[in-house]
Write an enzyme that holds these catalytic residues in place. Structure first.
Site, PDB file in Angstrom:
ATOM      1  N   LYS A 185       0.858  -1.187   0.000  1.00  0.00           N
ATOM      2  CA  LYS A 185       0.000   0.000   0.000  1.00  0.00           C
ATOM      3  C   LYS A 185       0.900   1.245   0.000  1.00  0.00           C
ATOM      4  CE  LYS A 185      -1.390   1.456   3.902  1.00  0.00           C
ATOM      5  NZ  LYS A 185      -0.658   2.759   3.932  1.00  0.00           N
ATOM      6  N   ASP A 191      -5.344   0.196   8.729  1.00  0.00           N
ATOM      7  CA  ASP A 191      -5.106   0.122   7.287  1.00  0.00           C
ATOM      8  C   ASP A 191      -5.724  -1.106   6.634  1.00  0.00           C
ATOM      9  OD1 ASP A 191      -3.728   2.486   7.061  1.00  0.00           O
ATOM     10  OD2 ASP A 191      -1.741   1.586   7.196  1.00  0.00           O
TER      11      ASP A 191
END
Length: 291
Positions: A11, A139
């Site tokens: 990410k 996240d």
């Protein structure tokens, strides 16, 4: 059923604005444009009576004890919410650097949820899947469906997929683990504080590279300065990217120490990755695409 497989991509925070620290729960409120790289861990799930995890790969050791891995944690959170959930034996191949600002553990957990959802015929927007993701880490929700999108709040507010065109990029990690907590501590916000700064630019859906870079060039990563105070080598890595021909934008991802650069084309990205890897063989350097 045969073994299920998926990827757990890195990410990358193309932008990361810290708005302040929320008075209710003390979490930092963020606004971030997130994309995902071709570089990834790999995860498999073989149906079995008991939940287990085997970890291998070049960064399996730094990832810590298997018993505390987020893959097992997210599976337990889902099992608590879905009676009779079918579980199994996970196999994780760790390739991404750890404590690196690229959500490796969170992406692993989200990938585990995708496999468990497939095994149990649950949609990814099932309330139990979303709740398990949120319970595991800030996240994890944005990594459930790894496509570029805006993330807001403490990670709980996820925007729609943006359909951005793939961006040729280079990722560098200079080999220094940077835990998130010391970086936020160095930022120095107290509960209830707000952080001044320009508002996040609007990101048009389906933007090409030129449109996207024009939109985010004035944005920032508010954690970059505090991360530099924790790990000054981040500045060296950024400088190495900015010195490469074809570099359009270089910035830190997350709380560091991974940095990225967007390049004019894939050939420039590949040349830059080769040059940096030759000069810094101890760094993790990869040419990839961000989507």
């Amino acid at each position: 059923m045969t073994r299920l497989t998926t990827r757990a991509p890195a990410k990358i925070n193309l932008t990361l604005h810290v708005l302040g620290r929320r008075p209710g729960d003390g979490y930092h409120a963020l606004e971030s444009l997130v994309a995902f790289a071709g570089a990834a861990d790999a995860l498999t799930l073989a149906p079995a009576p008991a939940l287990s995890l085997t970890a291998s790969g070049p960064t399996a050791g730094p990832a810590g004890p298997t018993a505390d891995n987020l893959v097992l944690r997210v599976a337990r959170h889902l099992a608590e919410r879905v009676p009779g959930l079918r579980l199994g034996a996970f196999g994780l191949v760790k390739r991404l650097p750890v404590a690196a600002g690229i959500g490796g553990g969170s992406s692993d957990a989200a990938s585990a949820l995708r496999l468990l959802a497939e095994l149990n015929r649950l949609p990814l927007d099932h309330p139990a899947v979303i709740a398990a993701a949120r319970a595991t880490g800030a996240d994890v929700p944005v990594c459930l469906e790894p496509r570029a999108r805006m993330m807001r709040g403490a990670g709980e507010a996820i925007g729609p997929a943006l359909g951005l065109k793939p961006l040729p990029a280079v990722l560098i990690n200079p080999g220094v683990p940077v835990p998130t907590a010391p970086v936020f501590k160095a930022l120095g916000l107290q509960v209830g504080d707000k952080l001044a700064g320009a508002a996040h630019p609007a990101i048009p859906p389906d933007a090409d590279a030129e449109t996207l870079l024009a939109a985010i060039r004035s944005a920032r990563n508010d954690l970059e300065a505090p991360a530099l105070s924790v790990a000054p080598v981040i500045g060296t890595a950024l400088a190495s990217l900015r010195a490469q021909p074809g570099c359009r934008l270089a910035r830190m991802s997350g709380s560091g120490a991974t940095v990225f650069a967007v390049f004019s084309d894939r050939h420039a990205a590949s040349r830059a990755a080769r040059a940096i890897a030759a000069a810094k063989p101890g760094w993790w350097t990869v040419a990839t695409y961000l989507r």
